[in-house]
Motif scaffolding. Sequence first.
Motif, PDB file in Angstrom:
ATOM      1  N   SER A 148     -30.532  71.022  56.797  1.00  0.00           N
ATOM      2  CA  SER A 148     -30.761  71.393  58.190  1.00  0.00           C
ATOM      3  C   SER A 148     -29.748  72.443  58.659  1.00  0.00           C
ATOM      4  O   SER A 148     -30.102  73.413  59.336  1.00  0.00           O
ATOM      5  CB  SER A 148     -30.675  70.148  59.086  1.00  0.00           C
ATOM      6  N   LEU A 157     -30.563  75.754  57.042  1.00  0.00           N
ATOM      7  CA  LEU A 157     -31.740  76.334  57.686  1.00  0.00           C
ATOM      8  C   LEU A 157     -31.381  77.012  58.998  1.00  0.00           C
ATOM      9  O   LEU A 157     -31.990  78.021  59.381  1.00  0.00           O
ATOM     10  CB  LEU A 157     -32.799  75.248  57.924  1.00  0.00           C
ATOM     11  N   LYS A 158     -30.380  76.481  59.698  1.00  0.00           N
ATOM     12  CA  LYS A 158     -29.931  77.101  60.941  1.00  0.00           C
ATOM     13  C   LYS A 158     -29.426  78.529  60.688  1.00  0.00           C
ATOM     14  O   LYS A 158     -29.683  79.445  61.466  1.00  0.00           O
ATOM     15  CB  LYS A 158     -28.819  76.265  61.582  1.00  0.00           C
ATOM     16  N   THR A 188     -34.344  71.589  68.189  1.00  0.00           N
ATOM     17  CA  THR A 188     -35.274  72.070  67.163  1.00  0.00           C
ATOM     18  C   THR A 188     -36.717  71.865  67.598  1.00  0.00           C
ATOM     19  O   THR A 188     -37.576  72.740  67.383  1.00  0.00           O
ATOM     20  CB  THR A 188     -35.017  71.353  65.831  1.00  0.00           C
ATOM     21  N   TYR A 242     -38.307  76.471  61.409  1.00  0.00           N
ATOM     22  CA  TYR A 242     -38.007  75.475  62.442  1.00  0.00           C
ATOM     23  C   TYR A 242     -38.789  74.189  62.205  1.00  0.00           C
ATOM     24  O   TYR A 242     -38.269  73.089  62.438  1.00  0.00           O
ATOM     25  CB  TYR A 242     -38.316  76.046  63.827  1.00  0.00           C
ATOM     26  N   ASP A 297     -37.073  72.413  59.443  1.00  0.00           N
ATOM     27  CA  ASP A 297     -35.828  71.862  59.978  1.00  0.00           C
ATOM     28  C   ASP A 297     -36.097  70.586  60.765  1.00  0.00           C
ATOM     29  O   ASP A 297     -35.378  69.585  60.625  1.00  0.00           O
ATOM     30  CB  ASP A 297     -35.159  72.916  60.869  1.00  0.00           C
ATOM     31  N   SER A 346     -34.755  66.910  59.749  1.00  0.00           N
ATOM     32  CA  SER A 346     -33.877  66.204  60.680  1.00  0.00           C
ATOM     33  C   SER A 346     -34.452  64.846  61.051  1.00  0.00           C
ATOM     34  O   SER A 346     -33.737  63.844  61.100  1.00  0.00           O
ATOM     35  CB  SER A 346     -33.657  67.046  61.939  1.00  0.00           C
TER      36      SER A 346
END
Length: 290
Positions: free
Chosen positions: A139, A142-143, A211, A267, A270, A274
């Motif tokens: 995660s 990915l940000k 997110t 997103y 993600d 998450s």
Amino acid sequence: MVTLHSTMGCAVIAMVTHSAGYSGSQGVFCMAAWCFCFAMSVMVFFLDATRLYSCLPVSWDNLTVTGAAFAALMYVTASVVYPLFFVRSECPYAGCDVLHFRIAVTVCSILGTLAYGAEVALCRARPGQTVVGYMATVSGLLKVVQGFVACIIFGALANGSEFYRYAGTVYCVVVYAFCFALTALVIIMTVCGQTKAVRCMSFDRFVVVCTLLQVLLYLSASVVWPVFCFDTKYGTPWRPSSCPQGKCPWDSKIVVAVFSFANFGLYVADLVYSQRLRFVTSHMPTISRA
């Protein structure tokens, strides 16, 4: 790994300045990317060797993995852009030696990309391991990718995209900017060790809420942008024949549309990851102690 990609960065910069050369906005971008990554690697090596990072108000593990991921993305882009604009099958006017240097620059840039990628892979948290920092998780990585893709979108928007012509496209720009700001906020909070700054909820719940909001906003922008750019009522679905190569608004609109869908997918991935982490965490069996 730090020594390897620093060596590759030094070799690339030396060859480009010596004979390979660069010109135009594409060349300036590649040179800036290589110089930035080289300077960052030298700084990280110096701070780590001297242990001076302990004096900085940052989470060192989160900072290093974030920097390595960002540098890998910068190197990937430069490794594609440089040969695309500067490596040709025929020798340039300056002679074949220049072409050979440019090929060598491309090879070293690719090796630098692999070195940064290997560093990110080694730092990434795996199932069953103790997570050192949020940015080491999928995660968190990915940000970084989401923020980098947003920068590509902003570059295309600034390159004559004519987004100001319709309220719908202006809305999309606001969405891109807002989502980028949220992503940057999460990264900065993590790197600065301020994950407890959100008092109304836990940090992982805050990340999930952000997110989810970004997924919804990007979904709307991914629909609105193509309608106002490629529908016959507002634009054209085909590239105009009179549009100059490299300075065509239609090309910039295509880039924005493609990377909007790409970031939407990032997103979504993600959010799923998450939520999966939260689900697994919340359903872990409690072990009774004697």
